[in-house]
Design a protein around this motif. Structure first.
Motif, short mmCIF file in Angstrom:
data_model
loop_
_atom_site.label_atom_id
_atom_site.label_comp_id
_atom_site.label_asym_id
_atom_site.label_seq_id
_atom_site.Cartn_x
_atom_site.Cartn_y
_atom_site.Cartn_z
N TYR A 137 54.87 42.13 49.69
CA TYR A 137 54.23 41.01 49.00
C TYR A 137 53.46 41.42 47.76
CZ TYR A 137 55.29 38.76 53.41
OH TYR A 137 55.94 38.28 54.51
N VAL A 138 53.39 42.71 47.43
CA VAL A 138 52.64 43.14 46.26
C VAL A 138 53.58 43.51 45.13
CG1 VAL A 138 50.66 43.93 47.60
CG2 VAL A 138 52.47 45.53 47.05
N GLN A 139 53.05 43.51 43.93
CA GLN A 139 53.85 43.82 42.75
C GLN A 139 54.20 45.31 42.70
OE1 GLN A 139 51.41 42.64 39.50
NE2 GLN A 139 51.49 40.48 39.99
N PRO A 140 55.29 45.68 42.04
CA PRO A 140 55.63 47.09 41.89
C PRO A 140 54.52 47.84 41.15
CG PRO A 140 57.46 45.71 41.21
CD PRO A 140 56.29 44.80 41.45
N GLY A 141 54.23 49.05 41.58
CA GLY A 141 53.18 49.84 40.96
C GLY A 141 51.79 49.60 41.53
N VAL A 142 51.67 48.63 42.43
CA VAL A 142 50.39 48.35 43.05
C VAL A 142 50.26 49.18 44.32
CG1 VAL A 142 49.02 46.57 44.23
CG2 VAL A 142 50.24 46.02 42.14
N VAL A 143 49.12 49.80 44.49
CA VAL A 143 48.86 50.60 45.68
C VAL A 143 47.78 49.89 46.49
CG1 VAL A 143 48.01 52.81 46.55
CG2 VAL A 143 49.44 52.73 44.50
N VAL A 144 48.06 49.65 47.75
CA VAL A 144 47.10 49.02 48.64
C VAL A 144 46.28 50.13 49.28
CG1 VAL A 144 46.81 47.60 50.71
CG2 VAL A 144 48.63 47.09 49.07
N LEU A 145 44.97 49.98 49.23
CA LEU A 145 44.07 50.98 49.80
C LEU A 145 43.34 50.35 51.00
CD1 LEU A 145 42.92 53.82 49.47
CD2 LEU A 145 41.16 52.83 48.03
N PRO A 146 43.82 50.61 52.21
CA PRO A 146 43.17 50.01 53.38
C PRO A 146 41.83 50.69 53.67
CG PRO A 146 44.97 51.44 54.06
CD PRO A 146 44.98 51.41 52.57
N LEU A 147 40.84 49.90 53.99
CA LEU A 147 39.50 50.40 54.29
C LEU A 147 39.14 50.06 55.73
CD1 LEU A 147 37.72 49.20 51.05
CD2 LEU A 147 38.58 51.49 51.53
#
Length: 128
Positions: A20-30
Motif C-alpha cells: 500500500y505504500v509508494q515505491p521508495g518509501v520505507v516503513v519504520l515500525p516502532l
C-alpha cells in the motif's frame, strides 16, 4: 530435527503493508514498552517509564540502551489517595483517561511526522 522457520506475525504484517505504500518509501515500525520503576529509595513512589524502540531490530538488540529512547513517564496512582466515594469503575475510567492523554501528548510529534513523512538519504541503497 526442527520444523520450517516461520515468519513472525509482525514481519508478515509489515510485508503486507508494503503493498500500500509508494515505491521508495520505507516503513519504520516502532514499539512502545512500559515497565514500572521506583523513583525513591524505599519503594513507595513509582512511575511507569515509556520506552520507544524500532521494531525491525532483533529482540536481543532492541533492548540495549542505544536502541531505545525514553519518551516520558505515565503516572502510577496511589490507592490510598483516591477521593472517598469513587466507585472502582470510576477509578478505572479516570486512570484510562489520564494515561491515554499522557500517551497522546508523548506521541504527538511522532503523529505529525507520520502524516508528513521524513526525508532521509541512505548511502548505498541506490548505488551512490
Amino acid at each position: 530435527m526442527t520444523g520450517p522457520r516461520r515468519t513472525p506475525r509482525s514481519a508478515h504484517r509489515l510485508k503486507k503493508l508494503y503493498h500500500y505504500v509508494q515505491p521508495g518509501v520505507v516503513v519504520l515500525p516502532l514499539m512502545l514498552s512500559l515497565d514500572e520503576a521506583t523513583v525513591d529509595g524505599n519503594g513507595r513512589k513509582s512511575l511507569i517509564p515509556v520506552w520507544l524502540s524500532f521494531l525491525n531490530l532483533r529482540a536481543g538488540t532492541r533492548h540495549k540502551s542505544w536502541a531505545r529512547q525514553l519518551i516520558g513517564y505515565l503516572p502510577k496512582f496511589n490507592k490510598a489517595r483516591w477521593p472517598k466515594g469513587m466507585s472502582d469503575s470510576q477509578k478505572k475510567e479516570l486512570k484510562r483517561l489520564v494515561r491515554a492523554e499522557a500517551l497522546r501528548k508523548m506521541l504527538e510529534a511522532l503523529c505529525v511526522l507520520g502524516e508528513t513523512g521524513v526525508q532521509m538519504e541512505l548511502p548505498g541503497r541506490d548505488g551512490k
